[in-house]
Design a protein around this motif. Structure first.
Motif, PDB file in Angstrom:
ATOM      1  N   ILE A 112       0.846  -1.195   0.000  1.00 51.28           N
ATOM      2  CA  ILE A 112       0.000   0.000   0.000  1.00 51.28           C
ATOM      3  C   ILE A 112       0.882   1.247   0.000  1.00 51.28           C
ATOM      4  CG2 ILE A 112      -1.652   1.357   1.359  1.00 51.28           C
ATOM      5  CD1 ILE A 112      -2.868  -1.341   2.248  1.00 51.28           C
ATOM      6  N   ASN A 113       1.889   1.256   0.874  1.00 55.47           N
ATOM      7  CA  ASN A 113       2.798   2.405   0.913  1.00 55.47           C
ATOM      8  C   ASN A 113       3.412   2.672  -0.457  1.00 55.47           C
ATOM      9  OD1 ASN A 113       2.450   3.013   3.584  1.00 55.47           O
ATOM     10  ND2 ASN A 113       4.249   1.913   4.302  1.00 55.47           N
ATOM     11  N   LEU A 114       3.858   1.605  -1.106  1.00 56.04           N
ATOM     12  CA  LEU A 114       4.540   1.776  -2.385  1.00 56.04           C
ATOM     13  C   LEU A 114       3.579   2.260  -3.467  1.00 56.04           C
ATOM     14  CD1 LEU A 114       6.854  -1.377  -2.350  1.00 56.04           C
ATOM     15  CD2 LEU A 114       7.439   0.994  -1.774  1.00 56.04           C
ATOM     16  N   ILE A 116       0.714   3.904  -3.018  1.00 58.21           N
ATOM     17  CA  ILE A 116       0.317   5.291  -2.729  1.00 58.21           C
ATOM     18  C   ILE A 116       1.447   6.248  -3.119  1.00 58.21           C
ATOM     19  CG2 ILE A 116      -0.359   6.913  -0.899  1.00 58.21           C
ATOM     20  CD1 ILE A 116      -2.526   4.876  -1.549  1.00 58.21           C
ATOM     21  N   ASN A 117       2.672   5.854  -2.823  1.00 53.58           N
ATOM     22  CA  ASN A 117       3.814   6.680  -3.250  1.00 53.58           C
ATOM     23  C   ASN A 117       3.800   6.885  -4.762  1.00 53.58           C
ATOM     24  OD1 ASN A 117       4.867   7.111  -0.755  1.00 53.58           O
ATOM     25  ND2 ASN A 117       6.547   5.646  -0.945  1.00 53.58           N
ATOM     26  N   ALA A 118       3.556   5.803  -5.479  1.00 53.07           N
ATOM     27  CA  ALA A 118       3.541   5.889  -6.938  1.00 53.07           C
ATOM     28  C   ALA A 118       2.433   6.832  -7.400  1.00 53.07           C
ATOM     29  CB  ALA A 118       3.365   4.496  -7.538  1.00 53.07           C
ATOM     30  N   THR A 178       9.409  14.633   0.413  1.00 49.88           N
ATOM     31  CA  THR A 178       9.451  15.809  -0.451  1.00 49.88           C
ATOM     32  C   THR A 178       8.046  16.384  -0.570  1.00 49.88           C
ATOM     33  OG1 THR A 178       9.123  14.420  -2.382  1.00 49.88           O
ATOM     34  CG2 THR A 178      11.402  14.957  -1.803  1.00 49.88           C
ATOM     35  N   LYS A 179       7.117  15.770   0.163  1.00 48.01           N
ATOM     36  CA  LYS A 179       5.738  16.210   0.048  1.00 48.01           C
ATOM     37  C   LYS A 179       5.480  17.388   0.966  1.00 48.01           C
ATOM     38  CE  LYS A 179       4.741  11.636  -1.402  1.00 48.01           C
ATOM     39  NZ  LYS A 179       4.300  10.296  -1.069  1.00 48.01           N
ATOM     40  N   ALA A 180       4.475  18.169   0.623  1.00 50.61           N
ATOM     41  CA  ALA A 180       4.151  19.344   1.425  1.00 50.61           C
ATOM     42  C   ALA A 180       3.828  18.922   2.848  1.00 50.61           C
ATOM     43  CB  ALA A 180       2.965  20.065   0.804  1.00 50.61           C
ATOM     44  N   LEU A 199       7.510   8.428   6.579  1.00 48.98           N
ATOM     45  CA  LEU A 199       7.801   7.160   7.259  1.00 48.98           C
ATOM     46  C   LEU A 199       7.486   5.958   6.377  1.00 48.98           C
ATOM     47  CD1 LEU A 199       6.504   7.999  10.829  1.00 48.98           C
ATOM     48  CD2 LEU A 199       8.836   7.335  10.244  1.00 48.98           C
ATOM     49  N   GLY A 200       6.738   6.191   5.298  1.00 52.40           N
ATOM     50  CA  GLY A 200       6.265   5.072   4.475  1.00 52.40           C
ATOM     51  C   GLY A 200       7.366   4.131   4.036  1.00 52.40           C
ATOM     52  N   LEU A 201       8.399   4.679   3.406  1.00 53.10           N
ATOM     53  CA  LEU A 201       9.446   3.818   2.864  1.00 53.10           C
ATOM     54  C   LEU A 201      10.289   3.180   3.962  1.00 53.10           C
ATOM     55  CD1 LEU A 201      10.747   5.719  -0.294  1.00 53.10           C
ATOM     56  CD2 LEU A 201       9.484   3.572  -0.211  1.00 53.10           C
TER      57      LEU A 201
END
Ligand SMILES: Nc1ncnc2c1ncn2[C@@H]1O[C@H](COP(=O)(O)OP(=O)(O)OP(=O)(O)O)[C@@H](O)[C@H]1O
Ligand SMILES: [Mg+2]
Lengths: 422, 126
Positions: free
Chosen positions: A277-279, A281-283, A352-354, A361-363
């Protein structure tokens, strides 16, 4: 008793090899004592009257001759700290030699007298010592690494306890704030649109703070897994259901390519879902400025030798060669990774997100979970097209890979545990 | 008739706000008990339709209160909703509702509409 001159008796009983060559007669040997016989395995009767080139290999003889000539030319003693001669039976003898130029008064001949000490044993034991030392150094390094890992694990453990404590203390005031916002949200003044905005922002702020403390606890509490044999296709299907909302909302097209007959992998389902899910959502986030948002999920199996060949030797630390691994890739066509960020992506809180959009912490959580599975997670730019590839390498055997040592499992978090039974 | 809810939590501000919210949503009569040691006595005198119980409290924790309620026949049947600020990610991930037996555990910060739904379910309006 045989008749010998004193000089002869002394020479033959010396523990060092002694020889002499006549420089005025082609450096032929005129003296060759017992020890010299032993060291070279050449009898005096054979050696006397011969030159180095008659007795030793071309290379050795050339070398001896060059030293002899230098000794004569300089008219001074020369020390050769170590020279090696190979005997006829193939043994290497290490010698420490002194060569002395001598002008024989009686005969008027110019001689090179050599005295050699057999240091083969010393050299051998030194080599052995060095080998031993190297081994010790390696073992020591390994120990230090293990210690570092333990310290790291210990650190994580105490961070975990700290985080759980902080989380509890922070969540209570957050709960109060949220109820306050809930109360105020009912029946607000329709004439002042600011109120709704403020309340929404407050609600989001509570939510963000809550996610951060939860993430911190997650990050530091990933220590144990309950793994089961599972098909990757199954878990991918489930995850796609869970992120369906995100995908449709962002109008992202997903294609899945899973090799047939992929071997089972041993996964902690709920933790691994979190990783995917983290990956994903990152994408999705990385593609926010892209027209045609596409995610490709690919899985194949490979023998690790191929992986090492393609990826370099790093994997050797994690997997054993010859192991079968499953490679799962999540490929997007988003903005990709800026060169300066590549080294920090997996640092906790790197984002790098606002502010408010990502906790960063996701990665780090994802990698920790994958490593607990004995696997590896990397993120890099695609080589040909725009976008990034998140690549997971997963073992297909339970025992493969590094297992984080269980650290003092009796140490519990200091807060009373949930009591679930009535 | 309004459904009676007993709130037991050592955080006075929290209970006060929860009471306001429940009462505002209509149909609830709420009593607050901030001292967990008094929780059972409060339940006995108030005879609520449901009890909302914090887990971590000084003195008796939520589990202790729950256990004591179980020993009293007139109170044993009252449904209990537990609230907790503990982050046990395995049991309460994504704010999921962990259910064990007749007991519900909701994470803090409390999702008010979820709590209202839960209460609606365990003590339906007659
Ligand atoms: N697929 C991707 N493409 C490009 N950059 C990425 C991708 N995935 C992650 N990143 C970069 O790595 C950073 C860290 O990612 P990570 O998942 O750890 O945190 P986050 O997404 O910012 O926040 P969180 O996941 O905690 O909400 C991101 O902010 C982003 O810059
Ligand atoms: Mg992320």
């Amino acid at each position: 008793m045989e008749e010998h001159s004193i000089v002869e008796s002394v020479l033959d009983n010396l523990p060092v090899a002694v020889f002499a060559k006549d420089a005025t007669d082609g450096f032929r040997f005129i003296l060759w004592n017992k020890k010299q016989e032993e060291v070279t395995t050449i009898r005096a009767s054979k050696a006397l009257g011969k030159a180095d080139h008659d007795l030793f290999s071309q290379d050795s003889a050339d070398y001896f001759r060059s030293v002899d000539e230098a000794v004569i030319k300089r008219g001074k003693l020369m020390k050769v700290p170590e020279e090696i001669i190979e005997t006829k039976n193939g043994r290497e003898v290490h010698l420490r030699t002194v060569k002395i130029p001598v002008h024989d008064k009686e005969t008027g001949r110019l001689l090179v007298v050599g005295i050699s000490e057999d240091i083969t044993e010393q050299v051998k034991s030194l080599e052995q010592l060095e080998r031993l030392n190297r081994h010790l150094v390696a073992t020591n390094k390994e120990l230090q690494e293990t210690q570092m890992q333990l310290i790291q694990a210990e650190k994580l453990e105490s961070i975990g306890r700290l985080a759980a404590g902080v989380a509890h203390e922070v969540k209570n005031p957050l709960a109060l704030l949220l109820l306050g916002v809930d109360y105020l949200s009912e029946g607000i003044d329709p004439d002042d649109p600011n109120i709704a905005t403020i309340l929404k922002q407050m609600r989001d702020a509570v939510d963000r703070a809550d996610r951060i403390v939860r993430g911190l606890v997650d990050f530091s509490s990933q220590r144990s897994l309950s793994r089961e044999a599972t098909r990757l296709s199954l878990i991918i299907e489930e995850v796609l259901l869970l992120v369906k909302h995100e995908l449709t909302r962002s109008n992202t097209q997903v294609t899945v390519e899973i090799e047939k007959d992929l071997p089972f992998v041993y996964l902690d389902m709920s933790k691994f879902e979190q990783v995917l899910i983290n990956l994903i959502i990152n994408a999705v986030h990385a593609m926010s400025k892209v027209e045609n948002r596409r995610i490709k999920i690919k899985a194949r199996s490979e023998s690790l030798d191929e992986v090492i060949k393609n990826e370099g030797a790093r994997k050797r630390e994690v997997f054993r060669t010859g192991d079968q691994v499953v490679i799962l890739e999540i490929i997007d066509n988003g903005c990709g990774i800026a060169a300066g960020d590549a080294g920090r992506l997996f640092d906790p809180f790197f984002t790098t997100k606002a502010t408010g959009l990502g906790t960063g912490l996701g990665l780090s959580v994802a990698r920790r979970i994958v490593e607990l599975h004995g696997g590896e997670l990397t993120l890099r730019n695609r080589s040909l097209n725009r976008g990034a590839i998140a690549r997971l390498i997963l073992p297909t055997k339970l025992e493969t890979g590094k297992v984080t040592p269980p650290i003092n499992s009796s140490k519990e978090i200091d807060i009373p545990k949930e009591k679930l039974s009535p | 008739m309004a459904r009676k809810i007993l709130l037991v939590d050592d955080e006075a501000g929290f209970t006060q706000l929860l009471k306001m919210n429940l009462e505002k949503s209509g149909g609830y009569e709420v009593k607050i008990e901030n001292d967990s040691m008094q929780a059972v006595a409060a339940a006995r005198s108030f005879m609520p339709d449901a009890i909302v119980l914090d887990v971590v409290m000084p003195g008796m924790d939520g589990g202790d209160v729950q256990a004591q309620l179980q020993t009293i026949p007139s109170l044993a049947k009252i449904p209990v909703v537990m609230l907790t600020a503990l982050v046990d990610s395995t049991e309460l991930s994504e704010g999921a509702v962990a259910q064990a037996g007749n007991q519900l555990v909701l994470p803090k910060p409390v999702n008010l509409s979820l709590l209202l739904r839960v209460l609606e379910e365990i003590v339906p309006m007659e």
